[in-house]
Design an enzyme around this catalytic site. Structure first.
Site, PDB file in Angstrom:
ATOM      1  N   ASP A  40      -2.027 -12.461   1.179  1.00  0.00           N
ATOM      2  CA  ASP A  40      -3.151 -12.708   0.446  1.00  0.00           C
ATOM      3  C   ASP A  40      -2.941 -11.398  -0.867  1.00  0.00           C
ATOM      4  O   ASP A  40      -3.675 -10.304  -0.537  1.00  0.00           O
ATOM      5  CB  ASP A  40      -4.434 -12.270   1.323  1.00  0.00           C
ATOM      6  CG  ASP A  40      -5.783 -12.651   0.415  1.00  0.00           C
ATOM      7  OD1 ASP A  40      -5.708 -12.721  -0.727  1.00  0.00           O
ATOM      8  OD2 ASP A  40      -6.564 -12.315   1.153  1.00  0.00           O
ATOM      9  N   HIS A  41      -2.456 -11.840  -1.940  1.00  0.00           N
ATOM     10  CA  HIS A  41      -2.058 -10.990  -3.007  1.00  0.00           C
ATOM     11  C   HIS A  41      -2.931 -11.480  -4.174  1.00  0.00           C
ATOM     12  O   HIS A  41      -3.148 -12.538  -4.558  1.00  0.00           O
ATOM     13  CB  HIS A  41      -0.804 -11.077  -3.130  1.00  0.00           C
ATOM     14  CG  HIS A  41       0.082  -9.868  -2.517  1.00  0.00           C
ATOM     15  ND1 HIS A  41       0.955  -9.075  -3.078  1.00  0.00           N
ATOM     16  CD2 HIS A  41       0.041  -9.767  -1.142  1.00  0.00           C
ATOM     17  CE1 HIS A  41       1.535  -8.358  -2.217  1.00  0.00           C
ATOM     18  NE2 HIS A  41       1.006  -8.874  -1.071  1.00  0.00           N
ATOM     19  N   GLU A  82      -3.602  -3.070  -0.108  1.00  0.00           N
ATOM     20  CA  GLU A  82      -2.398  -1.987  -0.958  1.00  0.00           C
ATOM     21  C   GLU A  82      -3.378  -1.841  -2.129  1.00  0.00           C
ATOM     22  O   GLU A  82      -3.788  -2.755  -2.973  1.00  0.00           O
ATOM     23  CB  GLU A  82      -1.318  -2.940  -0.978  1.00  0.00           C
ATOM     24  CG  GLU A  82      -0.416  -3.165   0.270  1.00  0.00           C
ATOM     25  CD  GLU A  82      -0.793  -4.819   0.496  1.00  0.00           C
ATOM     26  OE1 GLU A  82      -1.263  -5.422  -0.206  1.00  0.00           O
ATOM     27  OE2 GLU A  82      -0.281  -4.971   1.834  1.00  0.00           O
TER      28      GLU A  82
END
Length: 321
Positions: free
Chosen positions: A37-38, A107
């Protein structure tokens, strides 16, 4: 027995191809499928990053058997946890109960786009705990009010809920996250074959729960081409999680990995056609106590060949472990 999964890596393929690939994986007999999931790819060479939740909705309708899972969603920055609860409930319904919600502290690469700064790791963990509490409470039905240190929910309610809430997995990389997973998750998620992560998970309530790992491989009939492709697209991998969670974008990863050599990547990622080399990479996770291992084939354009090879050779060899 250990289950072996297929990874839809959004960073290296567009949405239509990802749905095509997971259908192939289901037909080939993979036991489950995960999706990253970016918002950004790690490196520009990967070249993609579609919305994972839209792909999941399509994948849920295009497949019939294979369980689906986010690997992983950060429920604290790009998405408010109340929205994650709604998305996960919807995918659970579309997949008829084949969905697991994998969560992590996130992130900077993906979360910085909404602004507000990137919190230190202890704050990110506090936010993750609050997010899980909100998600679980919303899945119980009824109206929810939540006043936390980091999140608020004002009269939230989900109107379409699955009969059984999806399991929640939490990504771990050290003692603090393993404690959170043990206390709040139904499964451990990790990308390193470290048995101590499982032991810490057990100490805080995780005993008997699934441990879901992920390993990158680069299958190709040409070893040199496989090593070149792995270096081009996966050299960011050598930085380690503490670095990878902090850098803000593909340009930063380009700079951080500019001195990484092809042979450095090949030492971490099995490259080429040798079956035993790939099996040994997976064996490290099996030996470390993982109950599920998701496989990432490096290269968005190399999925058909990989799945065909996995069907005939790789999966049978892995199941012989």
């Amino acid at each position: 027995m250990v289950e072996f999964g297929y990874s839809m890596l959004c960073e290296q393929a567009g949405p239509t191809q990802l749905v095509h690939d997971v259908r192939l994986a289901e037909d080939a007999g993979f036991d489950f499928a995960v999706i990253s999931d970016h918002y950004f790819p790690w490196l520009e060479a990967q070249g993609h990053s579609p919305n994972a939740w839209s792909v999941l909705g399509a994948a849920a309708q295009a497949t019939h058997r294979i369980p689906l899972m986010t690997y992983v969603t950060c429920p604290t920055r790009r998405y408010h946890p109340a929205v994650v609860a709604q998305m996960a409930a919807t995918v659970a319904l579309l997949s008829e109960g084949r969905f697991t919600l994998g969560l992590g502290a996130g992130e900077n690469l993906n979360e910085h786009v909404v602004g507000g700064g990137w919190p230190p790791v202890d704050v990110r963990h506090e936010m993750l705990v609050e997010a899980v509490e909100i998600i679980r409470e919303l899945w119980e039905g009824g109206y929810v009010r939540y006043d936390g240190a980091h999140f608020e929910v004002e009269a939230g309610r989900l109107w379409d809920l699955p009969p059984t809430p999806p399991p929640i997995g939490i990504a771990v990389s050290g003692a603090r996250s393993a404690r959170i997973a043990g206390e709040f998750a139904d499964a451990l998620i990790a990308i390193e074959p470290r048995a101590e992560l499982g032991r810490m998970f057990d100490e805080h309530g995780g005993a008997g729960k699934p441990r879901i790992g992920q390993v990158a491989v680069c299958y190709d009939t040409d070893t040199d081409e496989a090593q070149r492709r792995a270096h081009e697209q996966f050299r960011w991998f050598t930085g380690g999680w503490k670095v990878n969670s902090e850098l803000p974008g593909p340009t930063a990863f380009e700079q951080a990995s500019r001195f990484v050599r092809q042979e450095d990547v090949a030492r971490q990622i099995p490259c080429g056609p040798d079956l035993e080399t790939h099996v040994e990479a997976v064996r490290t996770f099996v030996d470390a106590g993982y109950t599920h291992v998701a496989l990432v084939q490096v290269g968005g354009g190399k999925q058909d060949e990989f799945v065909a090879w996995a069907d005939k050779e790789f999966l049978p060899a892995l199941r012989a472990l």
